[in-house]
Structures are given as structure tokens and as C-alpha cells.
Design a protein around this motif. Structure first.
Motif, PDB file in Angstrom:
ATOM      1  N   ALA A 165       0.917  -1.244   0.045  1.00  0.00           N
ATOM      2  CA  ALA A 165      -0.044   0.165  -0.105  1.00  0.00           C
ATOM      3  C   ALA A 165       0.896   1.376   0.119  1.00  0.00           C
ATOM      4  N   GLU A 166       0.536   2.270  -0.781  1.00  0.00           N
ATOM      5  CA  GLU A 166       1.192   3.543  -0.834  1.00  0.00           C
ATOM      6  C   GLU A 166       0.836   4.384   0.275  1.00  0.00           C
ATOM      7  N   ARG A 167       1.931   4.837   0.961  1.00  0.00           N
ATOM      8  CA  ARG A 167       1.777   5.520   2.307  1.00  0.00           C
ATOM      9  C   ARG A 167       1.326   7.179   1.858  1.00  0.00           C
ATOM     10  N   GLN A 168       0.283   7.401   2.255  1.00  0.00           N
ATOM     11  CA  GLN A 168      -0.266   8.909   2.349  1.00  0.00           C
ATOM     12  C   GLN A 168      -0.420   9.379   3.608  1.00  0.00           C
ATOM     13  N   GLU A 169      -0.181  10.782   3.338  1.00  0.00           N
ATOM     14  CA  GLU A 169      -0.334  11.662   4.568  1.00  0.00           C
ATOM     15  C   GLU A 169      -1.799  11.900   4.565  1.00  0.00           C
ATOM     16  N   ASP A 170      -2.381  11.743   5.828  1.00  0.00           N
ATOM     17  CA  ASP A 170      -3.857  12.053   6.088  1.00  0.00           C
ATOM     18  C   ASP A 170      -3.753  12.800   7.249  1.00  0.00           C
ATOM     19  N   PRO A 171      -4.349  14.407   6.823  1.00  0.00           N
ATOM     20  CA  PRO A 171      -4.402  15.412   7.839  1.00  0.00           C
ATOM     21  C   PRO A 171      -5.637  15.218   8.779  1.00  0.00           C
ATOM     22  N   ARG A 172      -6.433  14.424   8.205  1.00  0.00           N
ATOM     23  CA  ARG A 172      -7.733  14.274   9.022  1.00  0.00           C
ATOM     24  C   ARG A 172      -7.462  13.503  10.466  1.00  0.00           C
ATOM     25  N   ARG A 173      -7.929  13.925  11.489  1.00  0.00           N
ATOM     26  CA  ARG A 173      -7.868  13.146  12.748  1.00  0.00           C
ATOM     27  C   ARG A 173      -8.924  12.049  12.791  1.00  0.00           C
ATOM     28  N   GLN A 174      -8.394  10.682  12.974  1.00  0.00           N
ATOM     29  CA  GLN A 174      -9.105   9.545  13.147  1.00  0.00           C
ATOM     30  C   GLN A 174      -9.008   8.866  14.452  1.00  0.00           C
ATOM     31  N   ASP A 175     -10.071   8.289  14.782  1.00  0.00           N
ATOM     32  CA  ASP A 175     -10.248   7.653  15.879  1.00  0.00           C
ATOM     33  C   ASP A 175      -8.893   6.303  15.760  1.00  0.00           C
ATOM     34  N   PRO A 176      -8.634   6.193  16.994  1.00  0.00           N
ATOM     35  CA  PRO A 176      -7.421   5.101  17.199  1.00  0.00           C
ATOM     36  C   PRO A 176      -7.960   3.826  16.890  1.00  0.00           C
ATOM     37  N   THR A 177      -7.216   2.935  16.244  1.00  0.00           N
ATOM     38  CA  THR A 177      -7.542   1.303  16.098  1.00  0.00           C
ATOM     39  C   THR A 177      -6.756   0.670  16.615  1.00  0.00           C
ATOM     40  N   ASP A 178      -7.022  -0.822  16.878  1.00  0.00           N
ATOM     41  CA  ASP A 178      -6.203  -1.805  17.230  1.00  0.00           C
ATOM     42  C   ASP A 178      -6.101  -3.063  16.304  1.00  0.00           C
ATOM     43  N   LYS A 179      -6.619  -2.632  14.999  1.00  0.00           N
ATOM     44  CA  LYS A 179      -6.467  -3.563  14.064  1.00  0.00           C
ATOM     45  C   LYS A 179      -5.244  -3.494  13.037  1.00  0.00           C
ATOM     46  N   HIS A 180      -4.655  -4.623  12.701  1.00  0.00           N
ATOM     47  CA  HIS A 180      -3.405  -4.523  12.028  1.00  0.00           C
ATOM     48  C   HIS A 180      -3.839  -5.160  10.626  1.00  0.00           C
ATOM     49  N   CYS A 181      -2.804  -4.592   9.419  1.00  0.00           N
ATOM     50  CA  CYS A 181      -2.836  -5.232   8.241  1.00  0.00           C
ATOM     51  C   CYS A 181      -2.210  -6.899   8.229  1.00  0.00           C
ATOM     52  N   LEU A 182      -3.066  -7.697   7.817  1.00  0.00           N
ATOM     53  CA  LEU A 182      -2.432  -9.049   7.808  1.00  0.00           C
ATOM     54  C   LEU A 182      -1.321  -9.217   7.033  1.00  0.00           C
ATOM     55  N   PRO A 183      -1.467  -8.930   5.746  1.00  0.00           N
ATOM     56  CA  PRO A 183      -0.497  -8.890   4.901  1.00  0.00           C
ATOM     57  C   PRO A 183       0.904  -8.471   5.295  1.00  0.00           C
ATOM     58  N   CYS A 184       0.839  -7.175   6.081  1.00  0.00           N
ATOM     59  CA  CYS A 184       2.064  -6.603   6.588  1.00  0.00           C
ATOM     60  C   CYS A 184       2.491  -7.322   7.421  1.00  0.00           C
ATOM     61  N   MET A 185       1.782  -7.659   8.464  1.00  0.00           N
ATOM     62  CA  MET A 185       2.079  -8.752   9.882  1.00  0.00           C
ATOM     63  C   MET A 185       2.899  -9.761   9.122  1.00  0.00           C
ATOM     64  N   THR A 186       2.118 -10.387   8.157  1.00  0.00           N
ATOM     65  CA  THR A 186       2.742 -11.772   7.736  1.00  0.00           C
ATOM     66  C   THR A 186       4.091 -11.486   6.829  1.00  0.00           C
ATOM     67  N   THR A 187       4.245 -10.501   6.461  1.00  0.00           N
ATOM     68  CA  THR A 187       5.606 -10.370   5.791  1.00  0.00           C
ATOM     69  C   THR A 187       6.578 -10.020   6.844  1.00  0.00           C
ATOM     70  N   PHE A 188       6.088  -9.094   7.797  1.00  0.00           N
ATOM     71  CA  PHE A 188       7.114  -8.798   8.924  1.00  0.00           C
ATOM     72  C   PHE A 188       7.640 -10.169   9.520  1.00  0.00           C
TER      73      PHE A 188
END
Length: 60
Positions: A30-53
Motif C-alpha cells: 500500500a502506498e503511504r499517504q499523509e492524512d491530515p484528518r484526525r481519526q479514531d485510534p484502532t487496534d486492527k493490523h494489516c494481515l499482509p504486512c504482519m505476515t511479511t514482517f
């Protein structure tokens, strides 16, 4: 060292991604994008990122 970035997954839901070492993209591609909007925190993680890591850490 890898850093985390909170951004959208393929469905648009915000999840924690793991950035590449140059911090220009994520381990899932996924391409990293700067998002200036304030978002609610999450505890969810990207499974493909976690598997690669996990694979990277296990080979070291």
C-alpha cells in the motif's frame, strides 16, 4: 527498524501497516499517504504486512 503507520486497507478501513525501511510504502504494497484528518485510534493490523514482517524477523 520498521515503523507503523495507520492508513486504509483495501476496504477503506483504517488499520496499522508496517512501513518499509525507507518509509515510502508498506510491507503489503500500500502506498503511504499523509492524512491530515484526525481519526479514531484502532487496534486492527494489516494481515499482509504482519505476515511479511513475521517472515523477515524469522530469517534474521
Amino acid at each position: 527498524m520498521h515503523e507503523m503507520w495507520c492508513g486504509p486497507d483495501t476496504s477503506g478501513q483504517r488499520v496499522w501497516h508496517i512501513l518499509t525501511t525507507d518509509k515510502t510504502g508498506t510491507l503489503c504494497g500500500a502506498e503511504r499517504q499523509e492524512d491530515p484528518r484526525r481519526q479514531d485510534p484502532t487496534d486492527k493490523h494489516c494481515l499482509p504486512c504482519m505476515t511479511t514482517f513475521q517472515a523477515v524477523v524469522q530469517t534474521r
